[in-house]
Design a protein around this motif. Structure first.
Motif, PDB file in Angstrom:
ATOM      1  N   SER A  89     -51.369 -11.601  -7.994  1.00 46.99           N
ATOM      2  CA  SER A  89     -51.538 -12.087  -9.327  1.00 46.99           C
ATOM      3  C   SER A  89     -52.830 -12.565  -9.982  1.00 46.99           C
ATOM      4  CB  SER A  89     -50.939 -13.980  -9.066  1.00 46.99           C
ATOM      5  OG  SER A  89     -51.389 -15.091 -10.060  1.00 46.99           O
ATOM      6  N   GLY A  90     -53.662 -12.481 -11.724  1.00 48.16           N
ATOM      7  CA  GLY A  90     -55.342 -12.603 -11.402  1.00 48.16           C
ATOM      8  C   GLY A  90     -55.742 -11.458 -10.889  1.00 48.16           C
TER       9      GLY A  90
ATOM     10  N   GLY B 130     -55.836  -8.333 -13.015  1.00 51.13           N
ATOM     11  CA  GLY B 130     -56.566  -7.868 -13.971  1.00 51.13           C
ATOM     12  C   GLY B 130     -55.671  -7.237 -14.593  1.00 51.13           C
ATOM     13  N   LYS B 131     -54.338  -7.325 -14.571  1.00 53.87           N
ATOM     14  CA  LYS B 131     -53.453  -6.554 -15.051  1.00 53.87           C
ATOM     15  C   LYS B 131     -53.307  -6.652 -16.386  1.00 53.87           C
ATOM     16  CE  LYS B 131     -49.835  -7.660 -11.814  1.00 53.87           C
ATOM     17  NZ  LYS B 131     -50.709  -8.996 -11.604  1.00 53.87           N
ATOM     18  N   THR B 132     -53.204  -8.220 -16.549  1.00 51.43           N
ATOM     19  CA  THR B 132     -53.247  -8.370 -18.471  1.00 51.43           C
ATOM     20  C   THR B 132     -54.392  -8.247 -19.351  1.00 51.43           C
ATOM     21  OG1 THR B 132     -51.193 -10.113 -17.999  1.00 51.43           O
ATOM     22  CG2 THR B 132     -52.653 -10.594 -19.716  1.00 51.43           C
ATOM     23  N   THR B 133     -55.619  -8.549 -18.457  1.00 55.94           N
ATOM     24  CA  THR B 133     -56.865  -7.791 -19.546  1.00 55.94           C
ATOM     25  C   THR B 133     -56.814  -6.700 -19.546  1.00 55.94           C
ATOM     26  OG1 THR B 133     -58.067 -10.089 -17.656  1.00 55.94           O
ATOM     27  CG2 THR B 133     -58.914  -8.333 -18.759  1.00 55.94           C
TER      28      THR B 133
HETATM   29  N1  LIG Z   1     -59.495 -15.442 -21.658  1.00 49.09           N
HETATM   30  C1  LIG Z   1     -59.612 -15.696 -20.252  1.00 49.09           C
HETATM   31  N2  LIG Z   1     -60.443 -16.810 -19.746  1.00 49.09           N
HETATM   32  C2  LIG Z   1     -61.163 -16.895 -18.874  1.00 49.09           C
HETATM   33  N3  LIG Z   1     -60.439 -15.984 -17.680  1.00 49.09           N
HETATM   34  C3  LIG Z   1     -59.569 -15.627 -17.928  1.00 49.09           C
HETATM   35  C4  LIG Z   1     -58.914 -15.180 -19.495  1.00 49.09           C
HETATM   36  N4  LIG Z   1     -57.800 -14.243 -18.845  1.00 49.09           N
HETATM   37  C5  LIG Z   1     -57.967 -14.197 -17.527  1.00 49.09           C
HETATM   38  N5  LIG Z   1     -58.919 -14.875 -17.125  1.00 49.09           N
HETATM   39  C6  LIG Z   1     -59.350 -14.613 -15.730  1.00 49.09           C
HETATM   40  O1  LIG Z   1     -59.136 -13.169 -15.057  1.00 49.09           O
HETATM   41  C7  LIG Z   1     -58.387 -12.874 -14.387  1.00 49.09           C
HETATM   42  C8  LIG Z   1     -57.164 -11.664 -14.512  1.00 49.09           C
HETATM   43  O2  LIG Z   1     -56.532 -12.528 -14.960  1.00 49.09           O
HETATM   44  P1  LIG Z   1     -55.727 -12.007 -15.473  1.00 49.09           P
HETATM   45  O3  LIG Z   1     -54.519 -12.588 -15.994  1.00 49.09           O
HETATM   46  O4  LIG Z   1     -56.323  -9.912 -16.151  1.00 49.09           O
HETATM   47  O5  LIG Z   1     -54.186 -10.964 -14.638  1.00 49.09           O
HETATM   48  P2  LIG Z   1     -53.097 -11.190 -14.197  1.00 49.09           P
HETATM   49  O6  LIG Z   1     -53.672  -9.639 -12.848  1.00 49.09           O
HETATM   50  O7  LIG Z   1     -52.428 -10.326 -15.540  1.00 49.09           O
HETATM   51  O8  LIG Z   1     -52.135 -11.480 -13.328  1.00 49.09           O
HETATM   52  P3  LIG Z   1     -51.401 -12.349 -13.520  1.00 49.09           P
HETATM   53  O9  LIG Z   1     -49.570 -11.328 -12.949  1.00 49.09           O
HETATM   54  O10 LIG Z   1     -50.839 -13.506 -12.995  1.00 49.09           O
HETATM   55  O11 LIG Z   1     -50.606 -12.235 -15.411  1.00 49.09           O
HETATM   56  C9  LIG Z   1     -57.863 -14.410 -13.632  1.00 49.09           C
HETATM   57  O12 LIG Z   1     -59.148 -15.007 -12.247  1.00 49.09           O
HETATM   58  C10 LIG Z   1     -57.715 -15.093 -14.823  1.00 49.09           C
HETATM   59  O13 LIG Z   1     -57.615 -16.368 -14.383  1.00 49.09           O
END
Ligand SMILES: Nc1ncnc2c1ncn2[C@@H]1O[C@H](COP(=O)(O)OP(=O)(O)OP(=O)(O)O)[C@@H](O)[C@H]1O
Length: 217
Positions: free
Chosen positions: A37-38, A40-43
């Motif tokens: 989690s966190g 960067g996958k969703t990003t």
């Molecule tokens: N719009 C935003 N503004 C500020 N920080 C963000 C934003 N979107 C994501 N982040 C931060 O960027 C980092 C990566 O987030 P992301 O959602 O891409 O992770 P993830 O791997 O998809 O996590 P998860 O499995 O929990 O969804 C995290 O630290 C998150 O808090």
């Protein structure tokens, strides 16, 4: 199909969501993206949709650099991409058929043709006979199938899925992955983000591993 070139994404004041990430996904590939989690996958998926722009580096979709895509061309990009989320995002006051047919409305298809295609797509995801049910009348796995039908009814070249089995039990999750395998076999490129390793273990698919914004594999 998709290429990341040294992509960094910063969120002020001090978050590095992605750190110099480079990879390509070829047309017709089915690739998993994993990491805690966190990581960067969703990003990463948001950058492909151009919901976000890189702080540095470039994202290419079908050879086009997204930072140079004019805003009026963004809807065209998104029409070529199907998106599936963990929480379905279905309209609860519309039937399964209407949820899927609505995705076609923007294409200017006649209502009749739209319903015909929506019905065929629901059938393809194993929901024949459920077309007139409302989402609350369907099981979690069935709701996710409606969401998948909605994402593929436009016949997108690329499918992005963000934890598409997150709320499903392991057996249903397996069924949903099988459905993705079938779509991929028919030519759709797929990028599936999940923290759940059991989804890709023994599948012999390429797995990109993110950790704190870095691609480590
Ligand atoms: N719009 C935003 N503004 C500020 N920080 C963000 C934003 N979107 C994501 N982040 C931060 O960027 C980092 C990566 O987030 P992301 O959602 O891409 O992770 P993830 O791997 O998809 O996590 P998860 O499995 O929990 O969804 C995290 O630290 C998150 O808090």
């Amino acid at each position: 199909m998709v290429r990341f070139e040294e992509v960094t994404k910063l969120y002020p004041p001090d978050i590095t969501a992605l750190d110099r990430v480079s990879f390509s996904v070829e047309r017709g590939e089915f690739v998993f993206i994993t990491g805690p989690s966190g990581a960067g996958k969703t990003t990463l998926l948001n950058l492909i949709l151009r919901s976000e722009l890189p702080s540095q580096g470039e994202v290419y979709v079908e050879g086009r650099p997204l930072s140079r895509l004019k805003p009026r061309h963004v809807p065209g990009l998104r029409r070529r991409i199907g998106i599936i989320f963990q929480d379905f995002k279905l309209l609860v006051d519309r039937t399964a058929l209407e949820n899927v047919a609505l995705a076609l409305e923007v294409q200017g298809l006649s209502l009749r043709e739209g319903r015909h295609r929506a019905l065929a797509t629901l059938e393809a995801v194993g929901l024949k006979g459920k077309e007139n049910k409302y989402p609350p009348q369907l099981s979690g796995g069935e709701r996710q199938r409606v969401a998948i039908a909605r994402a593929i009814v436009n016949r997108p070249a690329l499918l992005l899925a963000d934890e598409p089995t997150g709320n499903l039990d392991p057996r249903l999750a397996e069924e949903i992955i099988e459905l993705f395998e079938e779509l991929n076999a028919r030519g759709t490129s797929i990028i599936l983000a999940t923290h759940n390793q059991s989804l890709f273990i023994e599948r012999h698919r390429r797995v990109l591993v993110l950790d704190s914004g870095r691609l480590i594999n």
